[in-house]
Design a protein around this motif. Structure first.
Motif, short mmCIF file in Angstrom:
data_model
loop_
_atom_site.label_atom_id
_atom_site.label_comp_id
_atom_site.label_asym_id
_atom_site.label_seq_id
_atom_site.Cartn_x
_atom_site.Cartn_y
_atom_site.Cartn_z
N GLU A 60 -4.47 4.17 6.54
CA GLU A 60 -3.10 3.57 7.00
C GLU A 60 -2.59 2.46 6.18
O GLU A 60 -1.57 2.22 5.77
CB GLU A 60 -2.97 3.35 8.35
CG GLU A 60 -2.92 4.59 9.24
CD GLU A 60 -3.13 4.45 10.91
OE1 GLU A 60 -2.90 3.07 11.32
OE2 GLU A 60 -2.77 5.23 11.42
N LYS A 61 -3.50 1.59 5.91
CA LYS A 61 -3.20 0.14 5.04
C LYS A 61 -3.03 0.88 3.75
O LYS A 61 -2.13 0.20 3.20
CB LYS A 61 -4.46 -0.58 5.20
CG LYS A 61 -4.02 -1.98 4.61
CD LYS A 61 -5.36 -2.94 4.51
CE LYS A 61 -5.02 -4.20 3.77
NZ LYS A 61 -6.25 -4.92 3.90
N ALA A 62 -3.59 1.55 3.25
CA ALA A 62 -3.59 2.04 1.74
C ALA A 62 -2.12 2.56 1.61
O ALA A 62 -1.42 2.44 0.55
CB ALA A 62 -4.59 2.94 1.15
N GLU A 63 -1.59 3.68 2.59
CA GLU A 63 -0.56 4.12 2.61
C GLU A 63 0.67 3.13 2.61
O GLU A 63 1.72 3.38 1.85
CB GLU A 63 -0.20 5.18 3.70
CG GLU A 63 -1.28 6.30 3.44
CD GLU A 63 -1.15 7.49 4.68
OE1 GLU A 63 -0.48 7.05 5.75
OE2 GLU A 63 -1.90 8.42 4.70
N LYS A 64 0.53 2.06 3.50
CA LYS A 64 1.73 1.26 3.63
C LYS A 64 1.84 0.41 2.32
O LYS A 64 2.77 0.05 1.83
CB LYS A 64 1.31 0.09 4.76
CG LYS A 64 1.60 0.83 6.17
CD LYS A 64 1.27 -0.19 7.33
CE LYS A 64 1.38 0.54 8.69
NZ LYS A 64 1.07 -0.54 9.53
N ALA A 68 5.02 0.41 0.08
CA ALA A 68 5.68 -1.00 -0.56
C ALA A 68 5.83 -1.04 -1.90
O ALA A 68 6.76 -1.67 -2.52
CB ALA A 68 4.76 -2.16 0.10
N ALA A 69 4.76 -0.62 -2.80
CA ALA A 69 4.80 -0.84 -4.05
C ALA A 69 5.80 0.17 -4.88
O ALA A 69 6.41 -0.13 -5.69
CB ALA A 69 3.29 -0.39 -4.73
N GLU A 70 5.97 1.38 -4.15
CA GLU A 70 7.03 2.30 -4.35
C GLU A 70 8.54 1.55 -4.32
O GLU A 70 9.47 2.12 -4.88
CB GLU A 70 7.04 3.62 -3.90
CG GLU A 70 5.71 4.41 -4.25
CD GLU A 70 5.49 5.50 -3.52
OE1 GLU A 70 6.16 6.08 -2.57
OE2 GLU A 70 4.50 6.61 -3.94
N LYS A 71 8.66 1.11 -3.16
CA LYS A 71 10.02 0.50 -2.92
C LYS A 71 10.27 -0.68 -3.78
O LYS A 71 11.59 -0.71 -4.25
CB LYS A 71 9.99 -0.02 -1.44
CG LYS A 71 9.98 1.06 -0.51
CD LYS A 71 10.11 0.74 0.88
CE LYS A 71 10.14 1.83 1.81
NZ LYS A 71 10.18 1.15 3.40
N LYS A 72 9.49 -1.49 -3.99
CA LYS A 72 9.72 -2.78 -5.00
C LYS A 72 10.48 -2.48 -6.45
O LYS A 72 11.47 -3.09 -6.67
CB LYS A 72 8.27 -3.56 -5.15
CG LYS A 72 8.09 -4.45 -4.07
CD LYS A 72 7.14 -5.37 -4.12
CE LYS A 72 6.78 -5.88 -2.99
NZ LYS A 72 5.47 -7.09 -3.33
#
Length: 76
Positions: A60-64, A68-72
């Motif tokens: 779950e942490k890796a997915e978050k 987050a990396a895709e949104k930036k």
């Protein structure tokens, strides 16, 4: 009140299935070896459960982090 709890316990045991008979006159149900084997099994199951939870949390942490990396880059 005490009599009521005895009756309740007897009723619950009857519903749960046949009562486990004592192996000797001292009231021991499990031998020392059986108890040790049961404790080892319980510890193994608890360890596996914790490992599954840890793996799930890491996933779950890796997915978050990925989200987050895709949104930036898209926000700039």
């Amino acid at each position: 009140m005490a009599m009521r709890s005895v009756v309740t316990r007897a009723g619950v045991n009857r519903l749960a299935g046949p009562a486990r008979l004592f192996s000797d006159g001292r009231g021991k149900i499990l031998s020392e070896e059986e108890r040790a084997a049961e404790n080892v099994y319980i510890q193994k199951m608890e360890r596996e459960k914790l490992e599954k939870l840890k793996h799930k949390a890491e996933k779950e942490k890796a997915e978050k982090e990925k989200e987050a990396a895709e949104k930036k880059p898209g926000e700039k």
